[in-house]
Design a protein around this motif. Structure first.
Motif, short mmCIF file in Angstrom:
data_model
loop_
_atom_site.label_atom_id
_atom_site.label_comp_id
_atom_site.label_asym_id
_atom_site.label_seq_id
_atom_site.Cartn_x
_atom_site.Cartn_y
_atom_site.Cartn_z
N MET A 1 -4.26 2.50 -5.17
CA MET A 1 -4.44 3.77 -4.68
C MET A 1 -5.01 3.35 -3.28
O MET A 1 -5.15 2.20 -2.86
CB MET A 1 -6.04 4.10 -5.42
N GLY A 2 -4.80 4.66 -2.60
CA GLY A 2 -5.29 4.51 -1.03
C GLY A 2 -5.81 5.92 -0.50
O GLY A 2 -5.72 7.00 -1.29
N SER B 1 -6.65 -2.69 -10.14
CA SER B 1 -7.13 -3.77 -11.07
C SER B 1 -7.78 -4.88 -10.80
O SER B 1 -8.80 -5.61 -11.67
CB SER B 1 -5.72 -4.00 -11.81
N SER B 2 -7.38 -5.57 -9.62
CA SER B 2 -8.27 -6.75 -9.20
C SER B 2 -9.27 -6.28 -8.19
O SER B 2 -10.16 -7.12 -8.10
CB SER B 2 -7.09 -7.59 -8.33
N GLY B 3 -9.58 -5.26 -7.57
CA GLY B 3 -10.61 -4.74 -6.80
C GLY B 3 -10.24 -4.95 -5.56
O GLY B 3 -11.16 -4.89 -4.52
N TYR B 4 -9.07 -5.68 -5.21
CA TYR B 4 -8.85 -6.13 -3.65
C TYR B 4 -8.49 -4.89 -3.04
O TYR B 4 -7.92 -4.10 -3.33
CB TYR B 4 -7.53 -7.16 -3.90
N SER B 5 -8.99 -5.01 -1.80
CA SER B 5 -8.96 -3.80 -0.89
C SER B 5 -8.73 -4.43 0.52
O SER B 5 -9.09 -5.44 0.96
CB SER B 5 -10.19 -2.71 -0.91
N GLN B 6 -8.13 -3.43 1.15
CA GLN B 6 -7.99 -3.68 2.54
C GLN B 6 -8.04 -2.31 3.58
O GLN B 6 -7.41 -1.48 3.20
CB GLN B 6 -6.43 -4.09 2.95
N ARG C 1 -16.33 -0.16 9.11
CA ARG C 1 -17.25 1.07 9.19
C ARG C 1 -16.89 1.86 7.99
O ARG C 1 -17.83 2.46 7.25
CB ARG C 1 -16.54 2.03 10.41
N PHE C 2 -15.56 1.70 7.17
CA PHE C 2 -15.36 2.51 5.78
C PHE C 2 -15.15 1.37 4.94
O PHE C 2 -14.76 0.36 5.21
CB PHE C 2 -13.93 3.11 6.03
N THR C 3 -15.72 1.84 3.54
CA THR C 3 -15.58 0.78 2.57
C THR C 3 -14.97 1.45 1.44
O THR C 3 -15.48 2.51 1.23
CB THR C 3 -17.02 0.14 2.31
N ILE C 4 -14.23 0.87 0.57
CA ILE C 4 -13.76 1.49 -0.66
C ILE C 4 -14.41 0.97 -1.58
O ILE C 4 -14.51 -0.32 -1.94
CB ILE C 4 -12.16 1.61 -0.67
N SER C 5 -14.55 1.73 -2.86
CA SER C 5 -15.09 1.01 -3.96
C SER C 5 -14.87 1.87 -5.05
O SER C 5 -14.26 2.92 -5.07
CB SER C 5 -16.65 1.03 -3.97
N GLN C 6 -15.00 1.36 -6.58
CA GLN C 6 -14.60 2.01 -7.70
C GLN C 6 -15.56 1.96 -8.62
O GLN C 6 -16.29 1.06 -8.70
CB GLN C 6 -13.16 1.42 -8.18
N GLY D 1 -0.09 5.10 -6.85
CA GLY D 1 1.10 4.66 -7.14
C GLY D 1 1.20 3.57 -7.86
O GLY D 1 0.35 3.08 -8.24
N SER D 2 2.44 2.92 -8.01
CA SER D 2 2.76 1.78 -8.58
C SER D 2 3.35 0.83 -7.58
O SER D 2 3.90 -0.18 -8.26
CB SER D 2 3.51 2.22 -9.99
N ARG D 3 3.85 1.27 -6.34
CA ARG D 3 4.68 0.24 -5.57
C ARG D 3 3.80 -0.79 -4.81
O ARG D 3 4.41 -1.28 -3.95
CB ARG D 3 5.38 1.33 -4.71
N GLY D 4 2.52 -1.07 -5.33
CA GLY D 4 1.95 -2.14 -4.45
C GLY D 4 1.11 -1.48 -3.38
O GLY D 4 0.97 -0.49 -3.12
N LEU D 5 0.23 -2.39 -2.99
CA LEU D 5 -0.54 -2.18 -1.64
C LEU D 5 0.18 -1.61 -0.54
O LEU D 5 1.09 -2.42 -0.10
CB LEU D 5 -1.34 -3.23 -1.33
N SER D 6 0.24 -0.44 -0.16
CA SER D 6 0.89 -0.07 0.88
C SER D 6 0.04 1.15 1.88
O SER D 6 -0.70 1.80 1.09
CB SER D 6 2.11 0.67 0.34
N TYR D 7 0.56 1.39 3.12
CA TYR D 7 -0.01 2.21 3.72
C TYR D 7 1.21 3.66 4.09
O TYR D 7 0.94 4.52 4.85
CB TYR D 7 -0.51 1.89 5.04
N ARG D 8 2.33 3.23 3.26
CA ARG D 8 3.38 4.23 3.65
C ARG D 8 3.08 5.41 2.60
O ARG D 8 3.03 5.18 1.41
CB ARG D 8 4.60 3.66 3.18
N PRO D 9 2.71 6.70 3.00
CA PRO D 9 2.69 7.87 1.97
C PRO D 9 3.81 7.80 1.06
O PRO D 9 3.52 7.97 -0.12
CB PRO D 9 2.66 9.09 3.02
#
Length: 123
Positions: A34-35, A54-59, A67-72, A99-107
């Motif tokens: 997710m992004g 699934s892992s909680g790993y974020s970037q 300044r910004f933090t993502i959580s779930q 989506g399912s394509r991995g960690l990405s910043y591409r919309p």
């Protein structure tokens, strides 16, 4: 049916904080990436923070790091974006995506999108 619904946007003064929420439904584990993205008028949509739910790993991107933090909250099927020390340049429509394509910043790598929530930062 996969759905994402954002909320929490609004108007805030520079230096203030907001917390955005993205409630998900109909998900399977394959859509675990997710992004949060944002799009200002006249600009392209850009990634802000991405997470493997699934892992909680974020970037976060360099523009928002520190300044910004993502959580779930898995019990609530919700992903949050905590935004602190907001700046005028953070003004944009904010979207969550999955989506399912991995960690990405591409919309294009994200299949499912919410309707967006507006964030306006005044100076």
């Amino acid at each position: 049916q996969v759905q994402l619904v954002e909320s929490g946007g609004g108007s805030v003064q520079a230096g203030g904080s907001l917390r955005l929420s993205c409630v998900t439904s109909g998900f399977t584990s394959i859509n675990r990436y997710m992004g949060w993205f944002r799009q200002a008028p006249g600009k392209e949509r850009e990634g802000v923070v991405r997470i493997n739910t699934s892992s909680g790993y974020s970037q976060p991107t360099d523009a928002v790091k520190g300044r910004f933090t993502i959580s779930q909250d898995n019990a609530k099927n919700t992903v949050y974006l905590q935004m602190n020390s907001l700046k005028a340049e953070d003004t944009a429509m904010y979207y969550c995506a999955a989506g399912s394509r991995g960690l990405s910043y591409r919309p294009d790598d994200y299949t499912y999108w919410g309707q967006g929530t507006q964030v306006t930062v005044t100076s």
